[in-house]
Motif scaffolding. Structure first.
Motif, PDB file in Angstrom:
ATOM      1  N   TYR A  40      -1.820  18.779 -25.886  1.00  0.00           N
ATOM      2  CA  TYR A  40      -1.070  20.146 -26.968  1.00  0.00           C
ATOM      3  C   TYR A  40      -1.304  19.067 -27.965  1.00  0.00           C
ATOM      4  O   TYR A  40      -0.866  18.113 -28.577  1.00  0.00           O
ATOM      5  N   CYS A  41      -1.545  20.364 -28.850  1.00  0.00           N
ATOM      6  CA  CYS A  41      -1.250  19.599 -30.697  1.00  0.00           C
ATOM      7  C   CYS A  41      -0.843  20.015 -31.371  1.00  0.00           C
ATOM      8  O   CYS A  41      -1.104  20.467 -32.671  1.00  0.00           O
ATOM      9  N   GLY A  42       0.178  21.097 -31.151  1.00  0.00           N
ATOM     10  CA  GLY A  42       1.200  21.234 -31.489  1.00  0.00           C
ATOM     11  C   GLY A  42       0.781  22.915 -31.880  1.00  0.00           C
ATOM     12  O   GLY A  42      -0.360  23.299 -31.449  1.00  0.00           O
ATOM     13  N   GLU A  43       1.118  23.867 -32.631  1.00  0.00           N
ATOM     14  CA  GLU A  43       1.168  25.478 -32.947  1.00  0.00           C
ATOM     15  C   GLU A  43       1.126  25.385 -34.640  1.00  0.00           C
ATOM     16  O   GLU A  43       0.715  24.327 -35.031  1.00  0.00           O
ATOM     17  N   ILE A  44       0.028  26.639 -33.881  1.00  0.00           N
ATOM     18  CA  ILE A  44      -0.907  27.187 -35.258  1.00  0.00           C
ATOM     19  C   ILE A  44      -0.144  28.359 -35.890  1.00  0.00           C
ATOM     20  O   ILE A  44       0.340  28.959 -35.733  1.00  0.00           O
ATOM     21  N   PRO A  45      -0.808  28.600 -37.602  1.00  0.00           N
ATOM     22  CA  PRO A  45       0.237  29.285 -38.257  1.00  0.00           C
ATOM     23  C   PRO A  45      -0.657  30.959 -37.367  1.00  0.00           C
ATOM     24  O   PRO A  45      -0.839  31.789 -38.801  1.00  0.00           O
ATOM     25  N   MET A  46      -0.810  31.284 -36.161  1.00  0.00           N
ATOM     26  CA  MET A  46      -1.267  32.513 -36.444  1.00  0.00           C
ATOM     27  C   MET A  46      -0.068  32.815 -35.745  1.00  0.00           C
ATOM     28  O   MET A  46       1.008  32.715 -34.000  1.00  0.00           O
ATOM     29  N   ARG A  47      -0.299  34.394 -35.230  1.00  0.00           N
ATOM     30  CA  ARG A  47       0.803  34.983 -34.800  1.00  0.00           C
ATOM     31  C   ARG A  47      -0.237  36.748 -34.394  1.00  0.00           C
ATOM     32  O   ARG A  47      -0.710  37.495 -34.769  1.00  0.00           O
ATOM     33  N   ILE A  48       0.705  37.146 -32.854  1.00  0.00           N
ATOM     34  CA  ILE A  48       0.461  38.261 -32.925  1.00  0.00           C
ATOM     35  C   ILE A  48       1.464  39.178 -32.838  1.00  0.00           C
ATOM     36  O   ILE A  48       2.433  39.009 -32.348  1.00  0.00           O
ATOM     37  N   ALA A  50       3.470  42.537 -33.185  1.00  0.00           N
ATOM     38  CA  ALA A  50       3.543  43.930 -31.497  1.00  0.00           C
ATOM     39  C   ALA A  50       3.380  44.702 -32.052  1.00  0.00           C
ATOM     40  O   ALA A  50       2.620  45.735 -30.983  1.00  0.00           O
ATOM     41  N   ASP A  51       2.320  45.493 -32.876  1.00  0.00           N
ATOM     42  CA  ASP A  51       1.343  46.212 -32.780  1.00  0.00           C
ATOM     43  C   ASP A  51      -0.226  45.677 -32.594  1.00  0.00           C
ATOM     44  O   ASP A  51      -1.114  47.012 -32.460  1.00  0.00           O
ATOM     45  N   GLY A  52      -0.471  44.708 -31.747  1.00  0.00           N
ATOM     46  CA  GLY A  52      -1.768  44.374 -31.213  1.00  0.00           C
ATOM     47  C   GLY A  52      -2.063  43.464 -32.468  1.00  0.00           C
ATOM     48  O   GLY A  52      -3.023  43.174 -31.975  1.00  0.00           O
ATOM     49  N   THR A  53      -1.974  43.512 -33.940  1.00  0.00           N
ATOM     50  CA  THR A  53      -2.755  42.986 -34.614  1.00  0.00           C
ATOM     51  C   THR A  53      -2.804  41.390 -35.085  1.00  0.00           C
ATOM     52  O   THR A  53      -1.279  40.602 -34.995  1.00  0.00           O
ATOM     53  N   TRP A  54      -3.333  40.803 -34.890  1.00  0.00           N
ATOM     54  CA  TRP A  54      -3.512  39.146 -35.191  1.00  0.00           C
ATOM     55  C   TRP A  54      -3.076  38.542 -36.631  1.00  0.00           C
ATOM     56  O   TRP A  54      -4.173  39.793 -37.420  1.00  0.00           O
ATOM     57  N   HIS A  55      -2.856  37.356 -37.115  1.00  0.00           N
ATOM     58  CA  HIS A  55      -1.984  36.738 -37.405  1.00  0.00           C
ATOM     59  C   HIS A  55      -2.516  35.157 -38.202  1.00  0.00           C
ATOM     60  O   HIS A  55      -2.143  35.031 -37.518  1.00  0.00           O
ATOM     61  N   TYR A  56      -3.396  35.462 -39.454  1.00  0.00           N
ATOM     62  CA  TYR A  56      -3.107  33.562 -39.847  1.00  0.00           C
ATOM     63  C   TYR A  56      -2.750  33.063 -40.492  1.00  0.00           C
ATOM     64  O   TYR A  56      -3.321  33.900 -41.468  1.00  0.00           O
ATOM     65  N   ASN A  57      -2.171  32.730 -41.075  1.00  0.00           N
ATOM     66  CA  ASN A  57      -1.983  32.010 -42.556  1.00  0.00           C
ATOM     67  C   ASN A  57      -0.934  33.289 -42.926  1.00  0.00           C
ATOM     68  O   ASN A  57      -0.962  33.445 -44.312  1.00  0.00           O
ATOM     69  N   GLY A  58      -0.451  34.231 -42.207  1.00  0.00           N
ATOM     70  CA  GLY A  58       0.019  35.603 -42.887  1.00  0.00           C
ATOM     71  C   GLY A  58      -0.622  36.667 -43.199  1.00  0.00           C
ATOM     72  O   GLY A  58      -0.254  37.726 -43.197  1.00  0.00           O
ATOM     73  N   SER A  59      -1.749  36.284 -43.087  1.00  0.00           N
ATOM     74  CA  SER A  59      -2.615  37.791 -43.447  1.00  0.00           C
ATOM     75  C   SER A  59      -3.603  37.589 -42.029  1.00  0.00           C
ATOM     76  O   SER A  59      -3.548  36.607 -41.245  1.00  0.00           O
ATOM     77  N   PRO A  60      -3.428  39.353 -42.059  1.00  0.00           N
ATOM     78  CA  PRO A  60      -4.470  40.057 -40.568  1.00  0.00           C
ATOM     79  C   PRO A  60      -6.150  39.200 -41.127  1.00  0.00           C
ATOM     80  O   PRO A  60      -6.437  39.538 -40.776  1.00  0.00           O
ATOM     81  N   ILE A  61      -6.095  39.363 -39.517  1.00  0.00           N
ATOM     82  CA  ILE A  61      -7.328  38.696 -39.051  1.00  0.00           C
ATOM     83  C   ILE A  61      -8.642  39.808 -39.594  1.00  0.00           C
ATOM     84  O   ILE A  61      -8.234  41.099 -38.479  1.00  0.00           O
ATOM     85  N   SER A  62      -9.002  39.995 -40.324  1.00  0.00           N
ATOM     86  CA  SER A  62      -9.863  41.293 -40.096  1.00  0.00           C
ATOM     87  C   SER A  62     -10.933  41.408 -39.873  1.00  0.00           C
ATOM     88  O   SER A  62     -12.342  42.280 -39.508  1.00  0.00           O
ATOM     89  N   ARG A  63     -11.375  40.473 -38.961  1.00  0.00           N
ATOM     90  CA  ARG A  63     -12.993  40.011 -37.938  1.00  0.00           C
ATOM     91  C   ARG A  63     -12.380  40.392 -36.600  1.00  0.00           C
ATOM     92  O   ARG A  63     -11.921  40.142 -35.784  1.00  0.00           O
ATOM     93  N   PRO A  64     -12.733  41.875 -36.179  1.00  0.00           N
ATOM     94  CA  PRO A  64     -12.571  42.039 -35.292  1.00  0.00           C
ATOM     95  C   PRO A  64     -13.171  41.689 -33.619  1.00  0.00           C
ATOM     96  O   PRO A  64     -12.948  41.271 -32.734  1.00  0.00           O
ATOM     97  N   ALA A  65     -14.659  41.360 -34.258  1.00  0.00           N
ATOM     98  CA  ALA A  65     -14.975  40.080 -33.182  1.00  0.00           C
ATOM     99  C   ALA A  65     -14.298  39.138 -32.676  1.00  0.00           C
ATOM    100  O   ALA A  65     -14.372  38.357 -32.203  1.00  0.00           O
ATOM    101  N   LEU A  66     -14.232  38.052 -34.123  1.00  0.00           N
ATOM    102  CA  LEU A  66     -13.228  37.135 -33.821  1.00  0.00           C
ATOM    103  C   LEU A  66     -12.056  37.216 -32.934  1.00  0.00           C
ATOM    104  O   LEU A  66     -12.459  36.026 -32.397  1.00  0.00           O
ATOM    105  N   VAL A  67     -10.946  38.342 -33.657  1.00  0.00           N
ATOM    106  CA  VAL A  67      -9.606  38.275 -32.395  1.00  0.00           C
ATOM    107  C   VAL A  67     -10.763  38.633 -31.105  1.00  0.00           C
ATOM    108  O   VAL A  67      -9.942  37.509 -30.187  1.00  0.00           O
ATOM    109  N   LYS A  68     -11.864  39.156 -30.770  1.00  0.00           N
ATOM    110  CA  LYS A  68     -11.907  39.832 -29.178  1.00  0.00           C
ATOM    111  C   LYS A  68     -12.428  38.195 -28.783  1.00  0.00           C
ATOM    112  O   LYS A  68     -11.858  37.260 -27.454  1.00  0.00           O
ATOM    113  N   LEU A  69     -13.009  37.621 -29.899  1.00  0.00           N
ATOM    114  CA  LEU A  69     -13.011  35.773 -29.218  1.00  0.00           C
ATOM    115  C   LEU A  69     -12.062  34.920 -28.863  1.00  0.00           C
ATOM    116  O   LEU A  69     -12.095  34.036 -27.572  1.00  0.00           O
TER     117      LEU A  69
END
Length: 199
Positions: A40-48, A50-69
Protein backbone atom coordinates in the motif's frame (compact mmCIF):
# COMPACT_ATOMS: atom_id res chain seq x y z
CA UNK A 1 -1.66 21.59 -7.12
CA UNK A 2 0.16 19.53 -4.51
CA UNK A 3 3.07 17.22 -5.17
CA UNK A 4 2.95 13.48 -4.73
CA UNK A 5 4.43 12.47 -1.33
CA UNK A 6 6.87 10.23 -3.21
CA UNK A 7 8.27 13.25 -5.06
CA UNK A 8 6.46 12.73 -8.35
CA UNK A 9 5.14 15.88 -10.03
CA UNK A 10 1.39 16.57 -10.19
CA UNK A 11 -0.25 13.94 -12.35
CA UNK A 12 2.62 11.52 -11.76
CA UNK A 13 0.43 9.02 -9.90
CA UNK A 14 -2.08 8.98 -12.74
CA UNK A 15 0.71 8.56 -15.26
CA UNK A 16 2.20 5.65 -13.33
CA UNK A 17 -1.17 3.94 -12.97
CA UNK A 18 -1.94 4.45 -16.66
CA UNK A 19 1.47 3.11 -17.65
CA UNK A 20 0.98 0.02 -15.49
CA UNK A 21 -2.38 -0.56 -17.13
CA UNK A 22 -0.79 -0.17 -20.54
CA UNK A 23 1.60 -2.97 -19.68
CA UNK A 24 -1.44 -5.15 -19.05
CA UNK A 25 -3.24 -3.89 -22.16
CA UNK A 26 -2.70 -7.04 -24.21
CA UNK A 27 -4.62 -9.10 -21.64
CA UNK A 28 -8.15 -10.01 -22.67
CA UNK A 29 -10.94 -9.35 -20.19
CA UNK A 30 -10.84 -7.31 -16.98
CA UNK A 31 -7.57 -7.02 -15.05
CA UNK A 32 -7.19 -9.68 -12.32
CA UNK A 33 -7.10 -7.16 -9.48
CA UNK A 34 -8.08 -9.83 -6.96
CA UNK A 35 -4.66 -11.45 -7.54
CA UNK A 36 -2.60 -8.28 -7.23
CA UNK A 37 -1.27 -7.50 -3.75
CA UNK A 38 1.48 -4.89 -3.97
CA UNK A 39 2.41 -2.78 -0.95
CA UNK A 40 0.00 0.00 0.00
CA UNK A 41 1.46 3.34 -1.10
CA UNK A 42 -0.90 5.73 0.73
CA UNK A 43 -3.81 7.83 -0.43
CA UNK A 44 -3.95 9.98 -3.54
CA UNK A 45 -6.19 13.03 -4.00
CA UNK A 46 -8.82 11.16 -6.01
CA UNK A 47 -12.50 11.11 -5.09
CA UNK A 48 -15.64 9.52 -6.49
CA UNK A 49 -18.45 11.94 -5.69
CA UNK A 50 -21.95 10.82 -4.73
CA UNK A 51 -23.16 11.75 -8.23
CA UNK A 52 -20.66 9.32 -9.79
CA UNK A 53 -18.15 11.88 -11.08
CA UNK A 54 -14.46 11.23 -10.51
CA UNK A 55 -12.20 14.04 -9.27
CA UNK A 56 -8.43 14.37 -9.04
CA UNK A 57 -6.76 17.17 -7.07
CA UNK A 58 -10.17 18.79 -6.65
CA UNK A 59 -11.04 18.91 -10.36
CA UNK A 60 -13.36 16.57 -12.29
CA UNK A 61 -11.60 14.09 -14.57
CA UNK A 62 -12.95 15.15 -17.94
CA UNK A 63 -11.90 12.12 -19.99
CA UNK A 64 -14.54 9.35 -19.72
CA UNK A 65 -12.14 6.80 -21.22
CA UNK A 66 -9.64 7.49 -18.42
CA UNK A 67 -12.32 7.09 -15.74
CA UNK A 68 -13.43 3.77 -17.27
CA UNK A 69 -9.82 2.63 -17.37
CA UNK A 70 -9.27 3.43 -13.70
CA UNK A 71 -12.57 1.80 -12.74
CA UNK A 72 -11.22 -1.54 -14.01
CA UNK A 73 -8.49 -1.51 -11.34
CA UNK A 74 -10.74 -0.43 -8.49
CA UNK A 75 -11.49 -2.75 -5.59
CA UNK A 76 -12.45 -2.68 -1.92
CA UNK A 77 -9.89 -4.26 0.37
CA UNK A 78 -10.86 -6.37 3.41
CA UNK A 79 -10.05 -3.42 5.70
CA UNK A 80 -12.79 -1.38 3.97
CA UNK A 81 -10.40 0.84 2.04
CA UNK A 82 -11.20 1.51 -1.64
CA UNK A 83 -8.05 1.30 -3.73
CA UNK A 84 -6.70 1.50 -7.24
CA UNK A 85 -4.37 -1.45 -7.70
CA UNK A 86 -1.84 -2.53 -10.32
CA UNK A 87 0.79 -5.27 -10.13
CA UNK A 88 3.24 -2.76 -8.61
CA UNK A 89 1.19 -0.15 -6.74
CA UNK A 90 -1.88 0.10 -4.50
CA UNK A 91 -3.26 3.54 -3.58
CA UNK A 92 -6.32 4.60 -1.60
CA UNK A 93 -9.04 6.92 -2.89
CA UNK A 94 -12.14 8.53 -1.35
CA UNK A 95 -15.63 7.31 -2.24
CA UNK A 96 -18.45 9.53 -1.00
CA UNK A 97 -21.25 6.98 -1.41
CA UNK A 98 -20.76 4.14 -3.90
CA UNK A 99 -18.15 3.50 -6.57
CA UNK A 100 -20.79 3.28 -9.29
CA UNK A 101 -24.30 4.41 -10.13
CA UNK A 102 -26.88 2.02 -11.61
CA UNK A 103 -28.42 4.12 -14.37
CA UNK A 104 -30.37 1.65 -16.51
CA UNK A 105 -32.60 -1.32 -15.77
CA UNK A 106 -33.75 -4.27 -17.87
CA UNK A 107 -36.48 -6.66 -16.67
CA UNK A 108 -37.73 -9.94 -18.12
CA UNK A 109 -40.27 -12.38 -16.69
CA UNK A 110 -42.16 -12.32 -13.40
CA UNK A 111 -41.91 -13.64 -9.84
CA UNK A 112 -38.76 -15.39 -8.70
CA UNK A 113 -38.06 -16.34 -12.32
CA UNK A 114 -37.83 -12.62 -13.11
CA UNK A 115 -34.44 -11.60 -14.54
CA UNK A 116 -33.19 -8.11 -13.75
CA UNK A 117 -29.97 -6.53 -14.98
CA UNK A 118 -28.49 -3.11 -14.33
CA UNK A 119 -26.10 -0.99 -16.38
CA UNK A 120 -23.78 1.29 -14.43
CA UNK A 121 -22.61 4.77 -15.34
CA UNK A 122 -19.35 3.15 -16.46
CA UNK A 123 -21.11 0.52 -18.60
CA UNK A 124 -20.76 -2.51 -16.35
CA UNK A 125 -23.76 -4.80 -16.93
CA UNK A 126 -24.71 -6.49 -13.66
CA UNK A 127 -27.38 -9.19 -13.29
CA UNK A 128 -29.32 -9.40 -10.04
CA UNK A 129 -28.30 -12.85 -8.74
CA UNK A 130 -26.56 -14.55 -5.82
CA UNK A 131 -23.20 -13.07 -6.85
CA UNK A 132 -24.71 -9.60 -7.27
CA UNK A 133 -27.30 -9.12 -4.51
CA UNK A 134 -29.24 -6.02 -3.62
CA UNK A 135 -28.87 -4.28 -0.27
CA UNK A 136 -30.91 -1.41 1.10
CA UNK A 137 -30.00 1.48 3.37
CA UNK A 138 -32.19 4.11 4.98
CA UNK A 139 -31.79 7.59 3.56
CA UNK A 140 -32.08 10.75 5.72
CA UNK A 141 -35.70 11.22 4.64
CA UNK A 142 -36.63 7.78 5.96
CA UNK A 143 -36.83 6.07 2.58
CA UNK A 144 -34.63 3.29 1.25
CA UNK A 145 -31.62 3.52 -1.04
CA UNK A 146 -30.93 0.33 -3.00
CA UNK A 147 -27.44 -0.78 -3.98
CA UNK A 148 -26.37 -3.64 -6.28
CA UNK A 149 -23.05 -5.47 -5.85
CA UNK A 150 -20.86 -4.98 -8.90
CA UNK A 151 -17.43 -6.56 -8.39
CA UNK A 152 -14.48 -6.80 -6.00
CA UNK A 153 -16.49 -5.58 -3.02
CA UNK A 154 -17.77 -2.51 -4.86
CA UNK A 155 -21.40 -1.42 -5.11
CA UNK A 156 -23.55 0.71 -7.38
CA UNK A 157 -26.22 2.96 -5.90
CA UNK A 158 -29.46 2.64 -7.84
CA UNK A 159 -30.61 6.05 -9.04
CA UNK A 160 -33.84 7.50 -7.68
CA UNK A 161 -35.62 7.04 -11.03
CA UNK A 162 -34.71 3.34 -11.15
CA UNK A 163 -35.67 2.94 -7.50
CA UNK A 164 -39.22 3.95 -8.41
CA UNK A 165 -39.16 1.32 -11.18
CA UNK A 166 -38.01 -1.32 -8.69
CA UNK A 167 -40.72 -0.39 -6.19
CA UNK A 168 -43.31 -1.02 -8.90
CA UNK A 169 -42.08 -4.64 -9.02
CA UNK A 170 -42.16 -5.16 -5.25
CA UNK A 171 -44.69 -7.13 -3.22
CA UNK A 172 -45.48 -8.22 0.32
CA UNK A 173 -44.71 -11.76 1.46
CA UNK A 174 -44.92 -13.77 4.65
CA UNK A 175 -41.50 -15.16 5.56
CA UNK A 176 -40.44 -16.57 8.90
CA UNK A 177 -43.74 -15.56 10.45
CA UNK A 178 -43.30 -11.92 9.45
CA UNK A 179 -44.65 -9.80 6.61
CA UNK A 180 -41.92 -8.41 4.36
CA UNK A 181 -41.90 -5.92 1.53
CA UNK A 182 -39.44 -6.98 -1.13
CA UNK A 183 -38.56 -7.91 -4.67
CA UNK A 184 -38.79 -11.35 -6.26
CA UNK A 185 -36.02 -11.82 -8.83
CA UNK A 186 -32.99 -13.93 -9.65
CA UNK A 187 -34.46 -17.06 -8.07
CA UNK A 188 -35.20 -15.59 -4.64
CA UNK A 189 -37.05 -12.93 -2.66
CA UNK A 190 -34.94 -9.88 -1.78
CA UNK A 191 -36.22 -8.44 1.50
CA UNK A 192 -36.32 -4.65 1.70
CA UNK A 193 -38.11 -3.99 4.98
CA UNK A 194 -40.68 -5.44 7.35
CA UNK A 195 -44.12 -4.27 6.32
CA UNK A 196 -44.62 -2.88 9.82
CA UNK A 197 -41.67 -0.50 9.27
CA UNK A 198 -43.40 1.04 6.27
CA UNK A 199 -46.72 1.85 7.88
Amino acid sequence: MTHDPNGAPPGGVLERLTAALGAEGSRRGPPPVERWNPDYCGEIPMRIAADGTWHYNGSPISRPALVKLFSTILRRDPDGRTVLVTPVERVGIEVEDAAFLAVELAVEGAGEARAIAFRTNLDDVVPLDDAHPLRFERDPEGGFKPYIAVRHGLWARVTRALTYDLVELCEEREEGGESWFGLAAGGRFHRIARTSELS
